[in-house]
Enzyme design. Structure first.
Site, short mmCIF file in Angstrom:
data_model
loop_
_atom_site.label_atom_id
_atom_site.label_comp_id
_atom_site.label_asym_id
_atom_site.label_seq_id
_atom_site.Cartn_x
_atom_site.Cartn_y
_atom_site.Cartn_z
N THR A 17 0.83 -1.20 0.00
CA THR A 17 0.00 0.00 0.00
C THR A 17 0.87 1.26 0.00
O THR A 17 0.75 2.12 -0.88
CB THR A 17 -0.92 0.00 1.25
N VAL A 18 1.76 1.38 0.99
CA VAL A 18 2.55 2.61 1.13
C VAL A 18 3.63 2.68 0.05
O VAL A 18 3.81 3.73 -0.59
CB VAL A 18 3.19 2.71 2.54
N LYS A 109 6.59 1.85 12.72
CA LYS A 109 6.59 2.20 14.16
C LYS A 109 6.88 1.00 15.04
O LYS A 109 7.44 1.14 16.11
CB LYS A 109 5.27 2.85 14.57
N GLU A 133 9.01 10.23 9.75
CA GLU A 133 7.75 11.00 9.79
C GLU A 133 6.54 10.11 9.54
O GLU A 133 5.49 10.28 10.16
CB GLU A 133 7.81 12.13 8.75
N GLY A 138 0.44 9.05 9.66
CA GLY A 138 0.43 9.10 8.19
C GLY A 138 0.97 10.40 7.62
O GLY A 138 2.15 10.73 7.79
N ASP A 205 -0.84 -0.89 17.73
CA ASP A 205 -0.28 0.05 16.73
C ASP A 205 -0.24 1.46 17.31
O ASP A 205 0.78 2.16 17.21
CB ASP A 205 -1.14 0.00 15.47
N LYS A 209 3.06 3.90 18.25
CA LYS A 209 3.20 5.30 17.81
C LYS A 209 3.38 6.21 19.03
O LYS A 209 4.18 7.16 18.99
CB LYS A 209 1.97 5.73 17.01
N GLY A 306 -3.30 5.26 4.76
CA GLY A 306 -3.61 5.22 3.33
C GLY A 306 -2.36 5.50 2.50
O GLY A 306 -1.38 6.07 3.00
#
Ligand code: NAP
Ligand code: HSE
Length: 438
Positions: A17-18, A109, A133, A138, A205, A209, A306
């Site tokens: 996805t990323v 993360k 970052e 996101g 998750d 973070k 996303g």
């Protein structure tokens, strides 16, 4: 590895996805980035597990390899973007990137929460930097805000909606009355969820973070074991409805607060009054409220998950690295987790807050007197009590809101309430968060 070639070569580990979003931005915005940086960015090699999978964006098939040795042998590749996720092999790949003199940009993360201090120290020894970052919130530049924009502040507290998947699920359950499973599967289809979505819904998750953010904000090394974590997977629709009835929304909040020289670190579903800005953050959006001693509250809002929002954070890191600005800050500032002492964590029982409590109580004379006696004996004062009309002699949900109370005292009182013969099942207890003035 210096930026010697005219173009800036990038290696990428992962192209899901990323990674697909990163490849797309590098392809579609090549001219913009070249104009901004004065040199082109060039994707040179992409390491994946399965070379046959179709890839999004500009990751041409000839760039894709499953051979890690061939990947690391690629010349003129001073920046490695890691968008694979997880630890294990990926931890080894990131170490290899650093020891071969590459700067690293990562969205991972879970890797940073578990091995951040070790990797930062390794990077320092090899005179490269790690930019991250994309690891939190996101596309919202919260890491840059903490290590650059808010540098003049002592940070007193962070309150964040840090997981897009959970916020999407809670929004769909609250506003559309969708069942939990349907909302989760939609979040997966949109590409918000982790490969293993239990990481999202369990709160882990968000906890990872929070570790990354709190280490930077409070100058202390924080590990996920130090965060008290409750996910949304145990949340019941009944409590979402009661919250709405009383003027609140339920949000999964990551909270890091300085309390008398120690840190309180929690990730849990919380009641937030509907009028508060954080309560109005909906869908896959994330937000972080930072309380600096000089600024008061500053708030950062945007898409927390996303492909393109996260890729934006990655490519921005790449540009800041290639411009020389980020490596300079990384080398010059004492901000990163390998340079910090271990965090001192407050005993969770000493956390003071207001709470929502729901019990299943027998509707008959004297029940509430026994419940309030157990709470009263523990010094818990009630600010509201609510029960819908029901048939006498049946178990009915009764909701109680407390005034500010010590969690340890409430926990002990609720154990006594649970033991009463007029109570069925375990009381449900959710923190009510009152944000500081600021
Ligand atoms: P994804 O869609 O599951 O993609 C993972 C990619 O990594 C795949 O291309 C996979 O290869 C590759 N990969 C996995 N293990 C590998 C290994 N050992 N060697 C080589 N390649 C490997 O995951 P994603 O959603 O893009 O997330 C990637 C990272 O970004 C994670 O750390 C995640 O936490 C973080 N992140 C994600 C989002 C988001 O919205 N999705 C937002 C912020 C941060 P194959 O394609 O061959 O299987
Ligand atoms: N799974 C994560 C989320 C991706 O839903 O927020 C962004 O880190």
């Amino acid at each position: 590895m210096a930026f010697e070639a005219r173009d800036i070569g990038i290696g990428m580990i992962g192209c899901g996805t990323v990674g697909g979003g990163v490849a797309t931005l590098l392809r579609d915005q090549a001219a913009l980035y070249e104009r901004r940086l004065g040199r082109p960015l060039r994707l040179r090699k992409v390491l994946v597990r399965d070379a046959k999978k179709a890839r999004q964006g500009g990751a041409a098939s000839e760039l894709v390899t499953t051979d890690a040795d061939a990947f690391f042998a690629t010349a003129d590749m001073p920046i490695i973007v890691e968008v694979a996720g997880g630890a294990g092999t990926i931890h080894e790949h990131v170490r290899r990137a650093i020891t071969t003199g590459r700067h690293v940009v990562t969205a991972n993360k879970s890797l940073l929460a578990a091995h951040g201090a070790e990797l930062f120290a390794l990077a320092r020894r090899h005179q490269v930097s790690i930019a991250f970052e994309a690891s939190c919130c996101g596309g919202i530049p919260v890491i840059t805000a903490l290590h650059a924009g808010l540098m003049a502040n002592r940070i007193d507290a962070l309150y964040g909606i840090l997981n897009g998947t959970c916020n999407y699920i809670l929004t769909e359950m609250t506003q559309q009355r969708k069942p939990y499973d349907v909302a989760l599967s939609e979040a997966q289809q949109h590409g918000y969820a982790e490969a293993d979505p239990t990481l999202d819904v369990s709160g882990m998750d968000a906890a990872q973070k929070l570790c990354v953010l709190a280490s930077l904000a409070f100058g202390a090394q924080v590990t996920s074991e130090q965060v008290r974590v409750i996910g949304i997977d145990q949340l019941e629709l009944t409590d979402i409805r009661f919250a709405a009835e009383m003027g609140y929304d339920i949000k999964l909040l990551g909270i890091a607060e300085a309390v008398e020289g120690k840190l309180s670190l929690t990730v849990q579903p919380c009641f937030l009054h509907k009028d508060v800005m954080l309560a109005q953050v909906r869908g896959p959006f994330n937000a972080l409220s930072v309380y600096g001693h000089a600024t008061g509250q500053t708030m950062y809002y945007g898409r927390g998950a996303g492909a393109l929002p996260t890729a934006s954070a990655i490519v921005s890191d790449v540009i800041n690295l290639a411009s020389g600005g980020y490596p300079h800050a990384f080398a010059a500032l004492n901000l990163w987790s390998d340079q910090q002492p271990a965090a001192r964590i407050i005993d969770h029982d000493d956390l003071c807050s207001r709470f929502y409590v729901r019990i299943n109580a027998m509707d008959r004379p004297g029940t509430m007197a026994r419940v309030t006696q157990a709470l009263g004996e523990a010094g818990i004062s009630l600010s509201a009590v609510m029960q819908h009309e029901s048939g006498e002699g049946k178990f009915v949900p009764v909701v109680v809101l407390t005034h500010r109370a010590r969690w340890g005292s409430l926990r002990q009182a609720l154990a006594k309430v649970e033991a009463l013969d007029v109570i069925d099942g375990r009381p449900v207890c959710i923190r009510i968060v009152d944000l500081p003035d600021g």
